[in-house]
Design an enzyme around this catalytic site. Structure first.
Site, PDB file in Angstrom:
ATOM      1  N   SER A 163      -6.885 -25.905  19.758  1.00 58.71           N
ATOM      2  CA  SER A 163      -7.581 -27.168  19.520  1.00 58.71           C
ATOM      3  C   SER A 163      -7.651 -28.012  20.811  1.00 58.71           C
ATOM      4  O   SER A 163      -8.213 -27.563  21.794  1.00 58.71           O
ATOM      5  CB  SER A 163      -6.887 -27.911  18.374  1.00 58.71           C
ATOM      6  OG  SER A 163      -7.661 -28.986  17.943  1.00 58.71           O
ATOM      7  N   HIS A 367      -8.677 -24.869  10.407  1.00 56.21           N
ATOM      8  CA  HIS A 367      -8.135 -25.266  11.708  1.00 56.21           C
ATOM      9  C   HIS A 367      -6.665 -24.894  11.915  1.00 56.21           C
ATOM     10  O   HIS A 367      -6.326 -24.181  12.847  1.00 56.21           O
ATOM     11  CB  HIS A 367      -8.324 -26.772  11.865  1.00 56.21           C
ATOM     12  CG  HIS A 367      -8.318 -27.253  13.272  1.00 56.21           C
ATOM     13  ND1 HIS A 367      -9.251 -26.858  14.199  1.00 56.21           N
ATOM     14  CD2 HIS A 367      -7.500 -28.100  13.926  1.00 56.21           C
ATOM     15  CE1 HIS A 367      -9.011 -27.444  15.353  1.00 56.21           C
ATOM     16  NE2 HIS A 367      -7.947 -28.204  15.223  1.00 56.21           N
TER      17      HIS A 367
END
Ligand code: NAG
Ligand code: NAG
Ligand code: NAG
Ligand code: NAG
Length: 392
Positions: A163, A367
């Site tokens: 990320s 995610h």
């Protein structure tokens, strides 16, 4: 303030008088730091201190291994190196160490392992918190990479980011291109540079960001810092297995990014929320908001006058991704609401040396499954390990 305190008192009372878990009843891994977790899962851990060019003092953890090439791990925003180890035997750090890798886990400025500075006091100097993902990429990453190379006597290393840990790499490799040669390969998990295709609720937060920014008092320069009110709420509420499903997962930060209860089971949540989230600086949130609203991967926007002084342009320059010549392997997921597949595909068209781009086969991959998912050893690592082997 009084409302906050009252709320806290009610919560603490509830915790004491009902059957909620008290800190003593939390799973052991909720209470251990990176070094202690490393030891618990069978490895020796060293704690290293790295000082950046602009004076921030960072902690880097190492689990030494017999393979020569170091592997460097960089966490995402609001997180710490712990993200790579709290899954214990199923975590990336431990799995790498089990395979004999020399595993180094970094910590960006501000988080609870890197909350120090040679001059500034994080508790009393607002300028300590004057940083965004740019500074973690521009100052923290190169300081940690150079330190690791010097400590090991190697010329280059392998890097893995998750990320914002990938954003930091894109900032570094475009702004200081000489670092491309210091990476044998960069594995980008849930890469983030463009935020063009966000969907609600995340996109709504993007749209109302500037209004929120006006409403929040100007002396608030960070959220979720250690010992902060909002952090203590999370520690009390979200580490309760029974209520964290509803309050912290269903209503909280995880669904906004796409959340899959199959991979983040309830019994893991007390451990997760004891370590995560760590601090976000206000400037970091504003910088993200600028990327969303401007649809550009660009330097921080200080306003026309200051931009002119700093950059020589009224509009902040974009990060030049053509300069990111390191080999990059990208992994992204279909249900990831932050690192959206269409944004990753767009990023891929701009990067000159993508050696692999892998859409996770699992339909509901989101995610946090890249760092916290309970099936990583079966679904993700079989793709990561051969890349590390091939480009060692
Ligand atoms: C981790 O915990 C141990 C035991 O409390 C402590 O000695 C060590 O300093 C801690 N490490 C860090 C980096 O906080
Ligand atoms: C981790 O896995 C190893 C090897 O399978 C096992 O011996 C060890 O007990 C496990 N550690 C913990 C704390 O579960
Ligand atoms: C943050 O940095 C910017 C640019 O260097 C500067 O204009 C601003 O005054 C700084 N703010 C604080 C609180 O240090
Ligand atoms: C995240 O994205 C998936 C896939 O687009 C969607 O089904 C899900 O509702 C989203 N989560 C939230 C909380 O919006």
């Amino acid at each position: 303030m009084r409302i906050k305190v009252t709320f806290l008192v009610i919560l603490v009372n509830t915790a004491l008088t009902s059957s909620l878990l008290t800190p003593a009843q939390l799973p052991e891994d909720a209470t251990l730091n990176y070094s202690q977790l490393g030891v618990k899962y069978g490895h020796k851990v060293e704690e290293h201190t790295v000082v950046t060019e602009d004076g921030y003092i960072l902690t880097v953890f190492r689990m030494p291994g017999k393979k020569k090439t170091p592997v460097f791990l960089m966490h995402g925003t609001g997180d710490t190196s712990d993200c790579y180890i709290i899954r214990g035997n199923k975590s990336l750090a431990i799995s790498l160490a089990n395979e004999g890798y020399d595993v180094w886990a970094g910590n960006g400025r501000g988080n609870y392992y890197s909350r120090r500075h040679v001059k500034l006091n994080p508790d009393t100097d607002p300028s300590y918190w004057n940083f965004s993902f740019h500074d973690r990429g521009y100052y923290d990453l190169p300081a940690m990479i150079d330190y690791i190379l010097q400590a090991t006597g190697e010329k280059s290393l392998q890097s893995i980011g998750f990320s914002q840990g990938t954003t930091n790499h894109f900032v570094l490799l475009s702004s200081k291109p000489e670092y491309n040669n210091k990476l044998k390969v960069f594995i980008a998990l849930a890469p983030i540079a463009y935020l063009h295709n966000l969907i609600p609720p995340v996109s709504i937060i993007g749209e109302i960001g500037p209004i929120l920014n006006q409403l929040i008092p100007s002396n608030v320069n960070r959220i979720l810092d250690i010992k902060s009110f909002e952090r203590s709420i999370i520690e009390i509420v979200c580490t309760q297995e029974a209520i964290s499903d509803l309050f912290c997962v269903t209503l909280g930060v995880l669904p906004a990014s796409g959340f899959d209860p199959k991979r983040l089971e309830s019994s893991f949540l007390p451990t997760l929320f004891s370590h995560f989230p760590a601090v976000f600086s206000r400037k970091d949130l504003i910088h993200h908001n600028q990327l969303i609203l401007n649809k550009r991967f660009m330097n921080y926007d200080y306003g026309p006058e200051e931009n002119m002084k700093r950059y020589g342009f009224v509009v902040p320059p974009e990060y030049d991704l053509r300069k990111v010549t390191a080999k990059i392997a990208m992994f992204f997921g279909n249900s990831d609401n932050l690192s959206r597949p269409r944004d990753v595909e767009y990023l891929r068209t701009l990067l000159p040396n993508v050696i692999e781009h892998h859409l996770m086969k699992e339909k509901e991959w989101s995610h946090f499954d890249f760092i916290y998912g309970n099936d990583m050893p079966e679904t993700l690592f079989p793709y990561i390990f051969p890349i590390l082997e091939k480009y060692s």
